[in-house]
Write a protein that holds these residues in place. Structure first.
Motif, PDB file in Angstrom:
ATOM      1  N   THR A  50       9.879 -17.539  -8.994  1.00 29.57           N
ATOM      2  CA  THR A  50      10.278 -17.622 -10.393  1.00 29.57           C
ATOM      3  C   THR A  50       9.071 -17.992 -11.240  1.00 29.57           C
ATOM      4  O   THR A  50       8.323 -18.902 -10.899  1.00 29.57           O
ATOM      5  CB  THR A  50      11.389 -18.668 -10.586  1.00 29.57           C
ATOM      6  N   LEU A  51       8.919 -17.256 -12.335  1.00 30.40           N
ATOM      7  CA  LEU A  51       7.878 -17.538 -13.325  1.00 30.40           C
ATOM      8  C   LEU A  51       8.570 -18.169 -14.524  1.00 30.40           C
ATOM      9  O   LEU A  51       9.574 -17.644 -15.012  1.00 30.40           O
ATOM     10  CB  LEU A  51       7.183 -16.227 -13.722  1.00 30.40           C
ATOM     11  N   HIS A  52       8.050 -19.311 -14.980  1.00 28.20           N
ATOM     12  CA  HIS A  52       8.708 -20.028 -16.072  1.00 28.20           C
ATOM     13  C   HIS A  52       7.685 -20.489 -17.095  1.00 28.20           C
ATOM     14  O   HIS A  52       6.517 -20.681 -16.774  1.00 28.20           O
ATOM     15  CB  HIS A  52       9.441 -21.253 -15.514  1.00 28.20           C
ATOM     16  N   ILE A 110       4.969 -21.381 -11.587  1.00 29.97           N
ATOM     17  CA  ILE A 110       5.593 -20.487 -10.616  1.00 29.97           C
ATOM     18  C   ILE A 110       6.248 -21.368  -9.562  1.00 29.97           C
ATOM     19  O   ILE A 110       5.622 -22.302  -9.062  1.00 29.97           O
ATOM     20  CB  ILE A 110       4.552 -19.568  -9.946  1.00 29.97           C
ATOM     21  N   GLY A 111       7.490 -21.067  -9.223  1.00 33.39           N
ATOM     22  CA  GLY A 111       8.201 -21.783  -8.170  1.00 33.39           C
ATOM     23  C   GLY A 111       8.556 -20.835  -7.047  1.00 33.39           C
ATOM     24  O   GLY A 111       8.977 -19.706  -7.296  1.00 33.39           O
ATOM     25  N   ILE A 112       8.376 -21.291  -5.810  1.00 32.92           N
ATOM     26  CA  ILE A 112       8.670 -20.470  -4.636  1.00 32.92           C
ATOM     27  C   ILE A 112       9.553 -21.286  -3.702  1.00 32.92           C
ATOM     28  O   ILE A 112       9.177 -22.385  -3.293  1.00 32.92           O
ATOM     29  CB  ILE A 112       7.385 -20.076  -3.887  1.00 32.92           C
ATOM     30  N   VAL A 130       3.370 -11.184  -9.469  1.00 30.82           N
ATOM     31  CA  VAL A 130       3.857 -12.483  -9.959  1.00 30.82           C
ATOM     32  C   VAL A 130       2.682 -13.302 -10.495  1.00 30.82           C
ATOM     33  O   VAL A 130       2.741 -13.870 -11.587  1.00 30.82           O
ATOM     34  CB  VAL A 130       4.603 -13.260  -8.847  1.00 30.82           C
ATOM     35  N   GLY A 131       1.594 -13.356  -9.730  1.00 33.37           N
ATOM     36  CA  GLY A 131       0.412 -14.095 -10.169  1.00 33.37           C
ATOM     37  C   GLY A 131      -0.209 -13.497 -11.421  1.00 33.37           C
ATOM     38  O   GLY A 131      -0.559 -14.220 -12.364  1.00 33.37           O
ATOM     39  N   GLU A 138      -1.435 -16.504  -1.196  1.00 32.89           N
ATOM     40  CA  GLU A 138      -2.771 -15.919  -1.316  1.00 32.89           C
ATOM     41  C   GLU A 138      -2.771 -14.758  -2.317  1.00 32.89           C
ATOM     42  O   GLU A 138      -3.686 -14.619  -3.130  1.00 32.89           O
ATOM     43  CB  GLU A 138      -3.250 -15.442   0.051  1.00 32.89           C
ATOM     44  N   TYR A 139      -1.738 -13.936  -2.281  1.00 33.32           N
ATOM     45  CA  TYR A 139      -1.691 -12.762  -3.164  1.00 33.32           C
ATOM     46  C   TYR A 139      -1.335 -13.157  -4.595  1.00 33.32           C
ATOM     47  O   TYR A 139      -1.779 -12.527  -5.541  1.00 33.32           O
ATOM     48  CB  TYR A 139      -0.732 -11.722  -2.584  1.00 33.32           C
ATOM     49  N   ILE A 140      -0.533 -14.200  -4.742  1.00 35.53           N
ATOM     50  CA  ILE A 140      -0.275 -14.728  -6.088  1.00 35.53           C
ATOM     51  C   ILE A 140      -1.592 -15.209  -6.692  1.00 35.53           C
ATOM     52  O   ILE A 140      -1.915 -14.917  -7.842  1.00 35.53           O
ATOM     53  CB  ILE A 140       0.757 -15.870  -6.035  1.00 35.53           C
TER      54      ILE A 140
END
Length: 137
Positions: A85-87, A76-78, A111-112, A30-32
């Motif tokens: 991770t941001l790619h 973005i991978g979680i 991150v977002g 939600e925050y991303i």
């Protein structure tokens, strides 16, 4: 909160940041999404099953796959251990833009926001990490 959860087929042509996570929806999602939304960039989320082919760094692999599928080339991978991770798809798979263990709402928002800022070619914000949880490179 994501308008993309109810998107129509016509919206599929809109380039978006892609977010991939393993298993149940992470509490940080939600925050991303807030961070991305604040920058005015569209996004899409995907829940995936555990990938046993990449057990060492699943968030990096998830992020690279998400970036490869994204029209903006940003993903973005979680993973289950709260590693985010941001790619960017044009970077080598083993060299993500940013990686952090995210445990707070403000870290998730950053991150977002950074994913969206990457799309807008703006400088990224630092993600403040708890010193006990810093990942070693």
């Amino acid at each position: 909160m994501s308008d993309t959860r109810t998107q129509s087929a016509a919206d599929e042509a809109v380039p978006r940041i892609h977010i991939r996570y393993v298993g149940e929806e992470p509490s940080t999602l939600e925050y991303i999404e807030h961070g991305i939304e604040e920058e005015g960039v569209p996004w899409r989320t995907h829940a995936v099953e555990e990938d046993e082919d990449s057990p060492d760094e699943p968030s990096r692999e998830l992020a690279f796959r998400a970036a490869s599928e994204s029209g903006l080339k940003i993903g973005i991978g979680i993973d289950r251990d709260a590693r985010h991770t941001l790619h960017h798809a044009r970077l080598p798979p083993e060299e993500p833009v940013q990686r952090a263990r995210v445990e707070t709402d403000s870290q998730a928002r950053a991150v977002g926001a950074n994913a969206a800022r990457l799309a807008k070619r703006m400088p990224l914000e630092p993600i403040e990490e708890d010193s006990e949880n810093r990942e070693r490179e």
